[in-house]
Scaffold this motif. Sequence first.
Motif, PDB file in Angstrom:
ATOM      1  N   GLN A 157       0.829  -1.185   0.000  1.00  0.00           N
ATOM      2  CA  GLN A 157       0.000   0.000   0.000  1.00  0.00           C
ATOM      3  C   GLN A 157       0.866   1.238   0.000  1.00  0.00           C
ATOM      4  OE1 GLN A 157      -1.261   1.430   3.558  1.00  0.00           O
ATOM      5  NE2 GLN A 157      -3.152   2.322   2.831  1.00  0.00           N
ATOM      6  N   ASP A 158       0.554   2.168  -0.874  1.00  0.00           N
ATOM      7  CA  ASP A 158       1.109   3.504  -0.678  1.00  0.00           C
ATOM      8  C   ASP A 158      -0.090   4.426  -0.451  1.00  0.00           C
ATOM      9  OD1 ASP A 158       0.044   3.989  -3.182  1.00  0.00           O
ATOM     10  OD2 ASP A 158       1.965   4.274  -4.183  1.00  0.00           O
ATOM     11  N   GLN A 159       0.087   5.694  -0.500  1.00  0.00           N
ATOM     12  CA  GLN A 159      -1.042   6.576  -0.212  1.00  0.00           C
ATOM     13  C   GLN A 159      -2.129   6.484  -1.271  1.00  0.00           C
ATOM     14  OE1 GLN A 159      -1.351   8.169   2.721  1.00  0.00           O
ATOM     15  NE2 GLN A 159       0.494   6.965   3.118  1.00  0.00           N
ATOM     16  N   LYS A 160      -1.764   6.060  -2.474  1.00  0.00           N
ATOM     17  CA  LYS A 160      -2.716   6.127  -3.578  1.00  0.00           C
ATOM     18  C   LYS A 160      -3.215   4.798  -4.090  1.00  0.00           C
ATOM     19  CE  LYS A 160      -0.961  10.533  -5.192  1.00  0.00           C
ATOM     20  NZ  LYS A 160       0.317  10.968  -5.718  1.00  0.00           N
ATOM     21  N   ARG A 161      -2.513   3.737  -3.802  1.00  0.00           N
ATOM     22  CA  ARG A 161      -2.893   2.444  -4.369  1.00  0.00           C
ATOM     23  C   ARG A 161      -2.691   1.289  -3.409  1.00  0.00           C
ATOM     24  NH1 ARG A 161      -3.619   2.280 -10.054  1.00  0.00           N
ATOM     25  NH2 ARG A 161      -4.376   4.351 -10.468  1.00  0.00           N
ATOM     26  N   PHE A 162      -3.488   0.240  -3.672  1.00  0.00           N
ATOM     27  CA  PHE A 162      -3.190  -1.079  -3.130  1.00  0.00           C
ATOM     28  C   PHE A 162      -2.717  -1.941  -4.286  1.00  0.00           C
ATOM     29  CE2 PHE A 162      -6.749   0.033  -0.170  1.00  0.00           C
ATOM     30  CZ  PHE A 162      -6.050  -0.086   1.019  1.00  0.00           C
ATOM     31  N   LEU A 163      -1.747  -2.773  -4.003  1.00  0.00           N
ATOM     32  CA  LEU A 163      -1.360  -3.838  -4.932  1.00  0.00           C
ATOM     33  C   LEU A 163      -1.425  -5.114  -4.110  1.00  0.00           C
ATOM     34  CD1 LEU A 163      -0.124  -4.881  -7.646  1.00  0.00           C
ATOM     35  CD2 LEU A 163       2.119  -4.399  -6.692  1.00  0.00           C
ATOM     36  N   GLN A 164      -2.317  -6.035  -4.518  1.00  0.00           N
ATOM     37  CA  GLN A 164      -2.456  -7.265  -3.743  1.00  0.00           C
ATOM     38  C   GLN A 164      -2.279  -8.483  -4.629  1.00  0.00           C
ATOM     39  OE1 GLN A 164      -6.197  -7.934  -1.584  1.00  0.00           O
ATOM     40  NE2 GLN A 164      -5.071  -9.005   0.023  1.00  0.00           N
ATOM     41  N   TYR A 165      -1.602  -9.453  -4.067  1.00  0.00           N
ATOM     42  CA  TYR A 165      -1.360 -10.739  -4.716  1.00  0.00           C
ATOM     43  C   TYR A 165      -1.975 -11.807  -3.819  1.00  0.00           C
ATOM     44  CZ  TYR A 165       1.318 -14.939  -5.896  1.00  0.00           C
ATOM     45  OH  TYR A 165       1.680 -16.217  -6.227  1.00  0.00           O
ATOM     46  N   LEU A 166      -2.873 -12.618  -4.388  1.00  0.00           N
ATOM     47  CA  LEU A 166      -3.534 -13.700  -3.639  1.00  0.00           C
ATOM     48  C   LEU A 166      -3.234 -15.022  -4.323  1.00  0.00           C
ATOM     49  CD1 LEU A 166      -7.016 -11.935  -3.585  1.00  0.00           C
ATOM     50  CD2 LEU A 166      -5.640 -12.319  -1.531  1.00  0.00           C
ATOM     51  N   GLU A 167      -2.998 -16.064  -3.548  1.00  0.00           N
ATOM     52  CA  GLU A 167      -2.758 -17.385  -4.146  1.00  0.00           C
ATOM     53  C   GLU A 167      -3.417 -18.460  -3.300  1.00  0.00           C
ATOM     54  OE1 GLU A 167       1.556 -17.901  -4.134  1.00  0.00           O
ATOM     55  OE2 GLU A 167       1.583 -17.967  -1.945  1.00  0.00           O
ATOM     56  N   GLY A 168      -3.820 -19.532  -3.972  1.00  0.00           N
ATOM     57  CA  GLY A 168      -4.474 -20.648  -3.291  1.00  0.00           C
ATOM     58  C   GLY A 168      -5.321 -21.409  -4.290  1.00  0.00           C
TER      59      GLY A 168
END
Length: 132
Positions: free
Chosen positions: A41-52
């Motif tokens: 997370q920065d102030q402007k974005r989320f970057l998320q990686y999910l696995e399963g």
Amino acid sequence: MYRLVYMSTPRHPLPREELNAILAAATKNNNRNGITGILIQDQKRFLQYLEGDEARVEETFARISMDKRHHAIFRLKSGAIIRRQFPGWSMASKTVDHGSGLTSAVGELVKGCDRDLAEELLSFAAARDRAT
Ligand SMILES: Cc1cc2nc3c(=O)[nH]c(=O)nc-3n(C[C@H](O)[C@H](O)[C@H](O)COP(=O)(O)O)c2cc1C
């Protein structure tokens, strides 16, 4: 094994407590669903990686997509992967300090990853940093 990567925009700058609440829910649910990953997370974005498991990841992403705390959610990538990349993390997280980019935060988190996946995540982060 299946992974999904997305980016989104927080509705408003999230106070630390709100982020902690997100991570607490993520940890609880992801443990139960066999999902691991990272959230940057920065102030402007989320970057998320999910696995399963594919169905579990898609169901989790559907839930996350309904969350009013962020919007402009777009899927960068999803599909099969050979092995789990973050076996120890029900949701690792990193908040990027003001002024420093996503790329260095991603760089720290992907150290143990397969190279092609590390490069993929780094390229998303770099594109985002260039756009800022
Ligand atoms: C950026 C972001 C990332 C999230 N990541 C997850 C996650 O990995 N797993 C999860 O279960 N919920 C995650 N959530 C929270 C969900 O949107 C939702 O609030 C939560 O799953 C509801 O859980 P509960 O019914 O146990 O309260 C995330 C929310 C946001 C805004």
